[in-house]
Design a protein around this motif. Structure first.
Motif, PDB file in Angstrom:
ATOM      1  N   LEU A   1     -47.262 -21.845   7.550  1.00 51.47           N
ATOM      2  CA  LEU A   1     -46.725 -21.939   6.301  1.00 51.47           C
ATOM      3  C   LEU A   1     -46.007 -23.447   5.970  1.00 51.47           C
ATOM      4  CD1 LEU A   1     -46.172 -20.317   3.724  1.00 51.47           C
ATOM      5  CD2 LEU A   1     -43.983 -19.461   4.442  1.00 51.47           C
ATOM      6  N   ALA A   2     -45.332 -23.888   6.955  1.00 50.98           N
ATOM      7  CA  ALA A   2     -44.845 -25.269   6.687  1.00 50.98           C
ATOM      8  C   ALA A   2     -45.812 -26.199   6.291  1.00 50.98           C
ATOM      9  CB  ALA A   2     -44.120 -25.648   8.082  1.00 50.98           C
ATOM     10  N   ASN A   3     -47.081 -26.163   6.994  1.00 48.65           N
ATOM     11  CA  ASN A   3     -48.125 -27.183   6.526  1.00 48.65           C
ATOM     12  C   ASN A   3     -48.613 -26.885   5.246  1.00 48.65           C
ATOM     13  OD1 ASN A   3     -48.062 -28.275   9.120  1.00 48.65           O
ATOM     14  ND2 ASN A   3     -49.841 -26.866   9.783  1.00 48.65           N
ATOM     15  N   LEU A   4     -48.795 -25.690   4.649  1.00 49.79           N
ATOM     16  CA  LEU A   4     -48.950 -25.429   3.171  1.00 49.79           C
ATOM     17  C   LEU A   4     -48.045 -26.160   2.413  1.00 49.79           C
ATOM     18  CD1 LEU A   4     -50.732 -23.856   1.108  1.00 49.79           C
ATOM     19  CD2 LEU A   4     -49.397 -21.778   1.484  1.00 49.79           C
ATOM     20  N   GLY A   5     -46.727 -25.889   2.702  1.00 54.51           N
ATOM     21  CA  GLY A   5     -45.774 -26.721   1.828  1.00 54.51           C
ATOM     22  C   GLY A   5     -45.914 -28.187   1.843  1.00 54.51           C
ATOM     23  N   LEU A   6     -46.369 -28.536   2.709  1.00 54.42           N
ATOM     24  CA  LEU A   6     -46.591 -30.209   2.824  1.00 54.42           C
ATOM     25  C   LEU A   6     -47.738 -30.551   2.088  1.00 54.42           C
ATOM     26  CD1 LEU A   6     -45.860 -33.093   3.983  1.00 54.42           C
ATOM     27  CD2 LEU A   6     -47.477 -32.588   5.955  1.00 54.42           C
ATOM     28  N   VAL A   7     -48.838 -29.829   2.337  1.00 52.92           N
ATOM     29  CA  VAL A   7     -50.026 -29.835   1.608  1.00 52.92           C
ATOM     30  C   VAL A   7     -49.797 -29.889  -0.028  1.00 52.92           C
ATOM     31  CG1 VAL A   7     -52.401 -29.072   0.819  1.00 52.92           C
ATOM     32  CG2 VAL A   7     -51.746 -29.299   3.501  1.00 52.92           C
ATOM     33  N   LEU A   8     -49.021 -28.729  -0.569  1.00 53.80           N
ATOM     34  CA  LEU A   8     -48.670 -28.614  -1.770  1.00 53.80           C
ATOM     35  C   LEU A   8     -47.696 -29.945  -2.395  1.00 53.80           C
ATOM     36  CD1 LEU A   8     -47.646 -24.740  -1.951  1.00 53.80           C
ATOM     37  CD2 LEU A   8     -49.893 -26.142  -3.185  1.00 53.80           C
ATOM     38  N   LEU A   9     -47.218 -30.144  -1.557  1.00 56.22           N
ATOM     39  CA  LEU A   9     -46.152 -31.420  -2.089  1.00 56.22           C
ATOM     40  C   LEU A   9     -46.973 -32.617  -2.250  1.00 56.22           C
ATOM     41  CD1 LEU A   9     -43.328 -32.758  -2.299  1.00 56.22           C
ATOM     42  CD2 LEU A   9     -43.197 -33.256  -0.061  1.00 56.22           C
ATOM     43  N   VAL A  10     -47.858 -32.787  -1.391  1.00 57.93           N
ATOM     44  CA  VAL A  10     -48.761 -34.228  -1.507  1.00 57.93           C
ATOM     45  C   VAL A  10     -49.644 -34.104  -2.630  1.00 57.93           C
ATOM     46  CG1 VAL A  10     -50.591 -35.452  -0.224  1.00 57.93           C
ATOM     47  CG2 VAL A  10     -48.478 -34.702   0.954  1.00 57.93           C
ATOM     48  N   PHE A  11     -50.154 -32.739  -2.749  1.00 60.98           N
ATOM     49  CA  PHE A  11     -51.254 -32.620  -3.968  1.00 60.98           C
ATOM     50  C   PHE A  11     -50.515 -32.676  -5.153  1.00 60.98           C
ATOM     51  CE2 PHE A  11     -53.403 -29.751  -6.884  1.00 60.98           C
ATOM     52  CZ  PHE A  11     -54.471 -30.426  -6.789  1.00 60.98           C
ATOM     53  N   THR A  12     -49.285 -31.953  -5.276  1.00 63.77           N
ATOM     54  CA  THR A  12     -48.648 -32.067  -6.670  1.00 63.77           C
ATOM     55  C   THR A  12     -48.053 -33.395  -7.021  1.00 63.77           C
ATOM     56  OG1 THR A  12     -46.787 -31.015  -5.630  1.00 63.77           O
ATOM     57  CG2 THR A  12     -48.177 -29.412  -6.651  1.00 63.77           C
ATOM     58  N   ARG A  13     -47.527 -34.170  -5.995  1.00 60.82           N
ATOM     59  CA  ARG A  13     -47.145 -35.376  -6.276  1.00 60.82           C
ATOM     60  C   ARG A  13     -48.254 -36.406  -6.696  1.00 60.82           C
ATOM     61  NH1 ARG A  13     -45.506 -38.617  -8.805  1.00 60.82           N
ATOM     62  NH2 ARG A  13     -44.274 -40.455  -8.147  1.00 60.82           N
ATOM     63  N   PHE A  14     -49.310 -36.232  -6.073  1.00 60.51           N
ATOM     64  CA  PHE A  14     -50.598 -36.973  -6.357  1.00 60.51           C
ATOM     65  C   PHE A  14     -50.959 -36.465  -7.842  1.00 60.51           C
ATOM     66  CE2 PHE A  14     -55.311 -37.386  -6.711  1.00 60.51           C
ATOM     67  CZ  PHE A  14     -55.336 -38.553  -6.786  1.00 60.51           C
ATOM     68  N   LEU A  15     -51.205 -35.241  -8.167  1.00 63.32           N
ATOM     69  CA  LEU A  15     -51.612 -34.906  -9.603  1.00 63.32           C
ATOM     70  C   LEU A  15     -50.528 -35.357 -10.748  1.00 63.32           C
ATOM     71  CD1 LEU A  15     -53.716 -33.240 -10.876  1.00 63.32           C
ATOM     72  CD2 LEU A  15     -52.235 -31.250 -10.533  1.00 63.32           C
ATOM     73  N   GLN A  16     -49.393 -35.267 -10.261  1.00 69.15           N
ATOM     74  CA  GLN A  16     -48.218 -35.752 -11.042  1.00 69.15           C
ATOM     75  C   GLN A  16     -48.259 -37.218 -11.321  1.00 69.15           C
ATOM     76  OE1 GLN A  16     -44.292 -35.266  -9.648  1.00 69.15           O
ATOM     77  NE2 GLN A  16     -43.780 -34.097 -11.533  1.00 69.15           N
TER      78      GLN A  16
END
Length: 155
Positions: A1-16
């Protein structure tokens, strides 16, 4: 689950970041096409001023979150809050675009084309850009990435 959070953080920051950069460039282009010459410089300058104000507001929100939640709270769940807060200006931008008329310059360009481009035609043009200009695209990605690292990664 921690890896999913990191992936979401990087992806959403990139998209933003991609969205914010695209919005700033688009607004500047639109202003150069529609603003009267008397206020054109002021309008384009205000785009950069408001972008800088947005960055300052983001830093203040990050500071207040860390002061309120503490570093552990931000790492555990608080990092999601800034992404949720961006729904407000993003929604305003999306709604605003629905009511902004096309510029006369854009409409003239469409009229000169003489025909409506199909979706396949647009895809073919984008593909040809990547095929013919890939070195330029890589250089641009490198320059923008370097700027982002120097701006955000060295602080």
């Amino acid at each position: 689950l921690a890896n999913l959070g990191l992936v979401l953080l990087v992806f959403t920051r990139f998209l933003q970041g991609l969205s914010a950069g695209g919005e700033i460039a688009t607004v500047t282009t639109y202003l150069t096409e529609v603003a009267p010459k008397k206020v054109l410089s002021r309008g384009v300058a205000l785009v950069n001023v408001t972008a800088a104000a947005g960055f300052l507001a983001a830093k203040l929100i990050a500071y207040m979150m860390e002061a309120t939640l503490g570093p552990a709270g931000v790492q555990a769940w608080g990092w999601r809050i800034p992404f949720i807060l961006t729904i407000i200006p993003g929604g305003i931008a999306i709604m605003g675009r629905r009511y902004i008329p096309e510029s006369a310059h854009f409409l003239e360009g469409k009229q000169q084309e003489g025909k409506q481009q199909t979706q396949e035609g647009a895809c073919a043009r984008v593909k040809s850009l990547f095929v013919n200009y890939w070195p330029n695209i890589l250089v641009t990605i490198g320059v923008v990435s370097t700027h982002a690292v120097m701006t955000y990664g060295c602080g």
